[in-house]
Write a protein that holds these residues in place. Structure first.
Motif, PDB file in Angstrom:
ATOM      1  N   UNK A 249       0.916  -1.237  -0.156  1.00  0.00           N
ATOM      2  CA  UNK A 249      -0.025   0.065   0.034  1.00  0.00           C
ATOM      3  C   UNK A 249       0.810   1.009  -0.040  1.00  0.00           C
ATOM      4  N   UNK A 250       0.384   2.278  -0.717  1.00  0.00           N
ATOM      5  CA  UNK A 250       1.013   3.618  -0.493  1.00  0.00           C
ATOM      6  C   UNK A 250       0.292   4.606   0.474  1.00  0.00           C
ATOM      7  N   UNK A 251       1.299   4.919   1.516  1.00  0.00           N
ATOM      8  CA  UNK A 251       0.806   5.651   2.413  1.00  0.00           C
ATOM      9  C   UNK A 251       0.751   7.035   2.198  1.00  0.00           C
ATOM     10  N   UNK A 279      13.741  17.900   7.094  1.00  0.00           N
ATOM     11  CA  UNK A 279      12.588  17.599   8.081  1.00  0.00           C
ATOM     12  C   UNK A 279      12.364  16.303   8.200  1.00  0.00           C
ATOM     13  N   UNK A 280      11.496  16.039   9.222  1.00  0.00           N
ATOM     14  CA  UNK A 280      11.141  14.792   9.607  1.00  0.00           C
ATOM     15  C   UNK A 280       9.601  14.857   9.540  1.00  0.00           C
ATOM     16  N   UNK A 281       8.846  13.968   8.850  1.00  0.00           N
ATOM     17  CA  UNK A 281       7.257  13.964   9.031  1.00  0.00           C
ATOM     18  C   UNK A 281       6.901  12.674   9.777  1.00  0.00           C
ATOM     19  N   UNK A 282       5.601  12.718  10.245  1.00  0.00           N
ATOM     20  CA  UNK A 282       5.168  11.751  10.855  1.00  0.00           C
ATOM     21  C   UNK A 282       3.789  11.033  10.335  1.00  0.00           C
ATOM     22  N   UNK A 283       3.671   9.734  10.104  1.00  0.00           N
ATOM     23  CA  UNK A 283       2.457   9.255   9.619  1.00  0.00           C
ATOM     24  C   UNK A 283       1.963   8.215  10.694  1.00  0.00           C
ATOM     25  N   UNK A 284       0.862   8.168  10.959  1.00  0.00           N
ATOM     26  CA  UNK A 284       0.203   7.610  11.745  1.00  0.00           C
ATOM     27  C   UNK A 284      -0.602   6.237  11.438  1.00  0.00           C
ATOM     28  N   UNK A 285      -0.189   5.278  12.060  1.00  0.00           N
ATOM     29  CA  UNK A 285      -0.497   3.816  11.612  1.00  0.00           C
ATOM     30  C   UNK A 285      -1.436   3.190  12.299  1.00  0.00           C
ATOM     31  N   UNK A 286      -1.718   3.547  13.336  1.00  0.00           N
ATOM     32  CA  UNK A 286      -2.784   3.089  14.486  1.00  0.00           C
ATOM     33  C   UNK A 286      -3.237   4.157  15.225  1.00  0.00           C
ATOM     34  N   UNK A 287      -4.270   3.807  15.986  1.00  0.00           N
ATOM     35  CA  UNK A 287      -4.869   4.820  16.977  1.00  0.00           C
ATOM     36  C   UNK A 287      -6.061   5.722  16.142  1.00  0.00           C
ATOM     37  N   UNK A 288      -6.410   6.608  17.168  1.00  0.00           N
ATOM     38  CA  UNK A 288      -7.408   7.642  16.423  1.00  0.00           C
ATOM     39  C   UNK A 288      -6.835   8.451  15.363  1.00  0.00           C
ATOM     40  N   UNK A 290      -4.922   7.460  12.785  1.00  0.00           N
ATOM     41  CA  UNK A 290      -4.481   6.452  11.917  1.00  0.00           C
ATOM     42  C   UNK A 290      -4.772   7.207  10.426  1.00  0.00           C
ATOM     43  N   UNK A 291      -3.805   7.034   9.661  1.00  0.00           N
ATOM     44  CA  UNK A 291      -4.001   7.594   8.229  1.00  0.00           C
ATOM     45  C   UNK A 291      -3.702   8.864   8.205  1.00  0.00           C
ATOM     46  N   UNK A 292      -3.605   9.742   9.126  1.00  0.00           N
ATOM     47  CA  UNK A 292      -3.178  11.023   9.266  1.00  0.00           C
ATOM     48  C   UNK A 292      -1.654  11.132   9.417  1.00  0.00           C
ATOM     49  N   UNK A 293      -1.215  12.668   8.922  1.00  0.00           N
ATOM     50  CA  UNK A 293       0.262  12.786   9.126  1.00  0.00           C
ATOM     51  C   UNK A 293       0.376  14.221   9.622  1.00  0.00           C
ATOM     52  N   UNK A 294       1.524  14.483  10.070  1.00  0.00           N
ATOM     53  CA  UNK A 294       1.787  15.850  10.409  1.00  0.00           C
ATOM     54  C   UNK A 294       3.451  15.902  10.452  1.00  0.00           C
ATOM     55  N   UNK A 295       3.746  17.145  11.054  1.00  0.00           N
ATOM     56  CA  UNK A 295       5.360  17.306  10.987  1.00  0.00           C
ATOM     57  C   UNK A 295       5.872  16.892  12.323  1.00  0.00           C
ATOM     58  N   UNK A 296       6.974  16.243  12.412  1.00  0.00           N
ATOM     59  CA  UNK A 296       7.581  15.789  13.564  1.00  0.00           C
ATOM     60  C   UNK A 296       8.654  16.917  14.159  1.00  0.00           C
ATOM     61  N   UNK A 297       9.631  17.327  13.165  1.00  0.00           N
ATOM     62  CA  UNK A 297      10.738  18.149  13.214  1.00  0.00           C
ATOM     63  C   UNK A 297      10.680  18.783  12.072  1.00  0.00           C
ATOM     64  N   UNK A 298      11.041  20.187  11.847  1.00  0.00           N
ATOM     65  CA  UNK A 298      11.288  20.826  10.623  1.00  0.00           C
ATOM     66  C   UNK A 298      12.420  21.942  10.917  1.00  0.00           C
ATOM     67  N   UNK A 299      12.938  22.327   9.540  1.00  0.00           N
ATOM     68  CA  UNK A 299      14.015  23.088   9.519  1.00  0.00           C
ATOM     69  C   UNK A 299      15.265  22.577  10.397  1.00  0.00           C
ATOM     70  N   UNK A 300      15.925  21.516  10.049  1.00  0.00           N
ATOM     71  CA  UNK A 300      16.833  20.733  10.771  1.00  0.00           C
ATOM     72  C   UNK A 300      17.901  21.479  10.594  1.00  0.00           C
ATOM     73  N   UNK A 301      19.236  21.128  11.390  1.00  0.00           N
ATOM     74  CA  UNK A 301      20.506  21.783  11.170  1.00  0.00           C
ATOM     75  C   UNK A 301      21.363  21.160  10.083  1.00  0.00           C
ATOM     76  N   UNK A 302      20.682  20.220   9.279  1.00  0.00           N
ATOM     77  CA  UNK A 302      21.296  19.206   8.221  1.00  0.00           C
ATOM     78  C   UNK A 302      20.447  18.492   7.520  1.00  0.00           C
ATOM     79  N   UNK A 303      20.716  17.868   6.517  1.00  0.00           N
ATOM     80  CA  UNK A 303      19.926  17.012   5.748  1.00  0.00           C
ATOM     81  C   UNK A 303      19.857  15.615   6.210  1.00  0.00           C
ATOM     82  N   UNK A 304      18.599  15.131   6.938  1.00  0.00           N
ATOM     83  CA  UNK A 304      18.785  13.886   7.652  1.00  0.00           C
ATOM     84  C   UNK A 304      18.782  12.726   6.608  1.00  0.00           C
ATOM     85  N   UNK A 305      19.702  11.556   7.152  1.00  0.00           N
ATOM     86  CA  UNK A 305      19.580  10.538   6.229  1.00  0.00           C
ATOM     87  C   UNK A 305      18.878   9.399   7.146  1.00  0.00           C
ATOM     88  N   UNK A 306      19.355   8.285   7.670  1.00  0.00           N
ATOM     89  CA  UNK A 306      18.809   7.413   8.561  1.00  0.00           C
ATOM     90  C   UNK A 306      18.235   7.906   9.886  1.00  0.00           C
TER      91      UNK A 306
END
Length: 415
Positions: A249-251, A279-288, A290-306
């Protein structure tokens, strides 16, 4: 002789007048003439070089179609982000015995990683042994990568099964004892009409049923990751694979270089590193939610890898590149100047452009809510360079790299 005769015999004094034919004037005119000749010659030479260069630049094809990207001013490197040299306390292990150990996991005290030559290897009692390889040789050049394969994200599932994301081949299950490989999702299979061109990282539920993984782009492959960043392509996706139903599935869609992924400890959401956007995005896979998304951290001091779990309940984030502030950030400077990007990539290769990026290493630890807890730096990449992942095990931080010929180990008790 009377006074009148004396006056007649005296020759009156006349001041010397420099005429146009005087040597001084000739010298001055000669100098002016030489200056004019020099200026004309210089301008002619400059024009003879610039005009063809501009012409060639206009005629040359550009491999990317860059889009303007709006980034906020990078955060100040102060407080817990204050530059330090703590990463220089790390030790290099197995130097020149493996190249590009991108992602690291452990089964007990045995380390397992994937390397740039397409191998999945284990390190036991200090010895490196090949477990498996998904692709085939030859390996070693940019052109070889698609057939050689490039194992990126690696995770340990139930019964110590390995789950591997190969950038060119797809998702695989690997038996660490026998080396047997089993394809789960092939890059040859279209997912909702779109191909998988850059399978990157994955995270697995504790029961092994669900695998969440990123496809960084349907256009660019791993070997062209710099094109992906500089173009600002927004065709990346977060996907879910069910190991029981075999369904994919594409989330999330429209992501700019989705990279590392990590399930929360409660497995109620997945964090997705969006590298191009810092930045880091957050996708909800369970709970109320579920299926929604929001921002977890934005404008970080570098380009995040893993991104990986920390023992404190937070997350370790490895930065593939930094956005220095104070300082000059080339990535930010170019973000809203697509015309400059076109000029650069018409004339220079990806490898050449990479050399202009600062060799600054940075790892940050985030809390469970996304605030910064601490940061480890190596400002010039003296000891640690090109970090792709920070994996915590038994009081140490093992640092993977997408191109360095070693693994670094940092004793967390000393930092």
């Amino acid at each position: 002789m009377n006074e009148a005769e004396g006056l007649r015999q005296r020759r009156p004094y006349r001041p010397q007048v420099i005429t146009e034919d005087s040597p001084a004037q000739e010298a001055k005119e000669g100098s002016t003439y030489s200056s004019k000749v020099f200026r004309v010659t210089f301008l002619t030479l400059a024009a003879s070089l610039t005009v063809p260069l501009l012409g060639v630049t206009v005629l040359l094809d550009c491999p990317i179609d860059p889009q303007p990207i709006s980034l906020k001013e990078p955060p100040l490197l102060t407080g817990v982000l204050e530059p330090n040299t703590k990463l220089r306390k790390a030790e290099r292990l197995w130097e020149n015995q493996l190249v590009g150990p991108e992602s690291i996991v452990n089964i007990g005290d045995v380390l397992i990683t994937g390397t740039a030559d397409g191998k999945i290897v284990k390190i036991e009692d200090g010895e490196i042994q090949t477990i498996a390889r998904i692709g085939h040789g030859p390996c070693g050049t940019r052109e070889d990568e698609p057939t050689c394969g490039r194992p990126l994200g690696i995770r340990v599932g139930p019964n110590n099964t390995l789950f591997v994301a190969d950038a060119y081949y797809g998702l695989y299950e690997v038996n660490p004892d026998t080396g047997e490989t089993k394809m789960l999702v092939s890059t040859k299979t279209l997912i909702e009409g779109q191909k998988l061109s850059f399978v990157n990282d994955l995270t697995v539920t504790q029961d092994g049923r669900k695998i969440y993984f990123t496809d960084s782009s349907s256009k660019w492959q791993r070997r062209d990751y710099l094109f992906l960043i500089m173009e600002g392509t927004d065709d990346g996706r977060l996907l879910e694979y069910d190991t029981v139903t075999k369904e994919v599935k594409v989330l999330m869609v429209g992501l700019r270089f989705p990279n590392g992924v990590q399930l929360s400890p409660a497995e109620d959401f997945v964090l997705v590193q969006e590298t191009t956007m810092a930045r880091i995005r957050r996708y909800y896979v369970s709970g109320l939610m579920k299926g929604g998304a929001d921002m977890f951290v934005e404008n970080m001091p570098g380009l995040p890898d893993n991104i990986r779990l920390s023992s404190s309940g937070g997350y370790w984030v490895a930065m593939a590149a930094v956005r220095p502030n104070p300082g000059f950030s080339l990535l930010d400077f170019l973000s809203e100047k697509p015309w400059i990007k076109r000029m650069i990539f018409k004339l220079l290769s990806q490898e050449t452009v990479t050399k202009f990026l600062p060799k600054y290493s940075l790892v940050v630890e985030l809390s469970e809510t996304g605030s910064y807890r601490r940061s480890f730096h190596d400002p010039n990449g003296v000891t640690v360079a090109y970090i792709s992942e920070a994996h915590e095990h038994n009081g140490y931080l093992y640092l993977g790299s997408f191109r360095s010929p070693f693994i670094c180990r940092l004793d967390l008790r000393h930092v």
